[in-house]
Design an enzyme around this catalytic site. Structure first.
Site, short mmCIF file in Angstrom:
data_model
loop_
_atom_site.label_atom_id
_atom_site.label_comp_id
_atom_site.label_asym_id
_atom_site.label_seq_id
_atom_site.Cartn_x
_atom_site.Cartn_y
_atom_site.Cartn_z
N ASN A 169 40.13 40.08 37.18
CA ASN A 169 41.44 40.71 37.41
C ASN A 169 41.70 40.98 38.89
OD1 ASN A 169 39.23 42.50 36.60
ND2 ASN A 169 40.61 44.18 37.09
N CYS A 344 42.09 55.77 47.77
CA CYS A 344 41.59 57.05 48.26
C CYS A 344 42.37 58.18 47.61
CB CYS A 344 41.72 57.07 49.77
SG CYS A 344 40.58 58.20 50.53
N1 PMP Z 1 39.96 43.85 31.34
C1 PMP Z 1 40.62 43.30 32.35
C2 PMP Z 1 40.09 42.05 32.98
C3 PMP Z 1 41.82 43.86 32.80
O1 PMP Z 1 42.48 43.29 33.80
C4 PMP Z 1 42.29 45.03 32.16
C5 PMP Z 1 43.56 45.70 32.63
N2 PMP Z 1 43.52 46.09 33.97
C6 PMP Z 1 41.56 45.56 31.10
C7 PMP Z 1 40.39 44.95 30.70
C8 PMP Z 1 42.03 46.77 30.35
O2 PMP Z 1 43.12 46.43 29.56
P1 PMP Z 1 44.03 47.53 28.88
O3 PMP Z 1 44.93 48.04 29.97
O4 PMP Z 1 44.77 46.78 27.83
O5 PMP Z 1 43.16 48.57 28.32
#
Ligand code: PMP
Length: 395
Positions: A169, A344
């Site tokens: 992500n 931060c």
């Molecule tokens: N895993 C990854 C790779 C993500 O990008 C995210 C969201 N930031 C999550 C898990 C968590 O997902 P959710 O917001 O649906 O709980």
């Protein structure tokens, strides 16, 4: 391909530009339209098996289950709806541990994951470690990919689970999940992948690719927040997990709690739209991303790309600015919706464990930015975004 643009993605008057689609996406208007009746007239509880209102809701969930399954090449009953990918990830780790301990309370258990997972994996793995599970957090290469040889070396006779993020992500790097699945299968270890940034964005077929468990989420693919799914392989092998949430026995006893029908309906339609447009959208995103990278290189001499140059999400760029802390320029980036490598907020500096995992120094992490594109991003916006960054740096 594209539908009416949600107003929130751009503030027309002062031209703010949203480039944080990896954090969340706006709901596609077609998704919203499909959800709306389920907030109004079609409000039934799918568990009400004795009347029309219940049947309508139950049918809607059934349709959504088929749409979601179809996107990832699963069978509908292999899909269980959850409250999002965080829950799905936690469920895999705690649900499998509970099942294994039930079967044999004293047998040693080993799980494998990487150092650059989402915090919902990192922290759940750390929690089971405290409960006596041996956990290996494998290092990644300089591109943020876990290497097959590293995985093979980490396997032990009592390894029961491997969990690797598919598309990261933060940095967008793609892990070789089909190849990892092959190794997992050879050793009869379950493979779970956090596909939150992969499903709907790159081709995914759990059946052909040999994936056993997969988490994904609605709000990364133009569906609503607070809904996601866990794919649990139903045969060859049939994967068994204990529930994380007990109660009324909804979702075939696997995930209790009244199903969030409008959200599930929206998630289903979001998956269908992604499936229909996957090839075209991937190509379009890749072109836009390459265009942005070119613009950034021209605007910011010395800018560095984090993650893999080609094996990366079509919609993500993560960059390190040469010697410029993002904190210093953030006040000048208010018209740009981007995300930084460190935050931060509470007084304590939180430095991205993902960028640190790539080998970046704390200083470099503090100079890093993530720009992620989506369905309504235009070339014009990207040109402007590069310009805003350039101006902010030059000031
Ligand atoms: N895993 C990854 C790779 C993500 O990008 C995210 C969201 N930031 C999550 C898990 C968590 O997902 P959710 O917001 O649906 O709980």
């Amino acid at each position: 391909m594209s539908s009416e643009r949600p107003m929130g993605t751009t503030l027309q008057q002062d031209s703010a530009i949203y480039l944080d689609y990896n954090a969340t996406t706006p709901v596609d208007p077609r998704v919203f339209a499909a959800m709306e009746p389920y907030f109004k007239d079609l409000f039934g509880n799918p568990a009400s098996a004795g009347h029309h209102w219940g049947w309508v809701a139950e049918n809607a969930i059934g349709k959504a289950r088929t749409q979601v399954a179809s996107l990832i090449g699963a069978r509908p009953l292999e899909i269980t709806f959850t409250g999002g990918a965080t829950e799905s990830n936690n469920w895999v780790i705690f649900g499998l541990l509970s099942k294994l301990r039930e079967e044999n309370p004293t047998a040693p258990i080993h799980f494998i994951t990487s150092q650059i997972e989402h915090s919902s994996i990192m922290k759940a793995m750390a929690a089971v470690q405290k409960q006596g599970v041996e956990v290996d957090f494998l290092p990644v290469n300089k591109y943020g990919q876990v290497e097959l040889e590293t995985i093979k070396k980490a396997i032990k006779p009592h390894t029961k689970l491997m969990s690797f993020i598919w598309v990261n992500n933060e940095i967008g790097s793609i892990n070789p999940i089909p190849e990892i699945a092959h190794i997992a299968r050879e050793h009869q270890i379950y493979l779970h992948t956090d596909a939150t940034q992969a499903a709907g964005k790159i081709p995914v077929n759990v059946t052909d690719m040999g994936i056993d468990l997969m988490s994904f989420s609605g709000h990364k693919i133009y569906g609503p927040k607070g809904v996601g799914a866990l794919y649990i392989r139903g045969k060859d092998p049939k994967v068994q997990l204990n529930p994380l949430i007990y109660g009324g026995g909804q979702e075939r006893g696997l995930r209790s709690g009244t199903v969030n029908v409008p959200a599930v309906v929206g998630f289903g339609v979001a998956c269908e739209i992604c499936q229909q447009n996957l090839t075209a959208e991937t190509q379009h995103m890749t072109e836009l991303r390459n265009f942005l990278w070119q613009q950034l290189q021209e605007a910011i001499p010395g800018v560095h790309l984090n993650g893999h140059p080609t094996e990366r999400s079509p919609a993500n760029l993560n960059i390190t600015l040469p010697g410029i802390k993002t904190e210093q320029i953030l006040p000048r980036l208010q018209k740009l919706g981007v995300s930084t490598g460190s935050a931060c907020g509470t007084g304590a500096m939180v430095v991205s464990h993902v960028l640190r995992g790539l080998g970046l120094s704390t200083d470099e992490v503090q100079c890093s930015l993530r720009l992620s594109l989506g369905r309504w991003t235009t070339q014009e916006e990207l040109t402007k975004a590069a310009q805003i960054l350039k101006n902010a740096i030059n000031k």
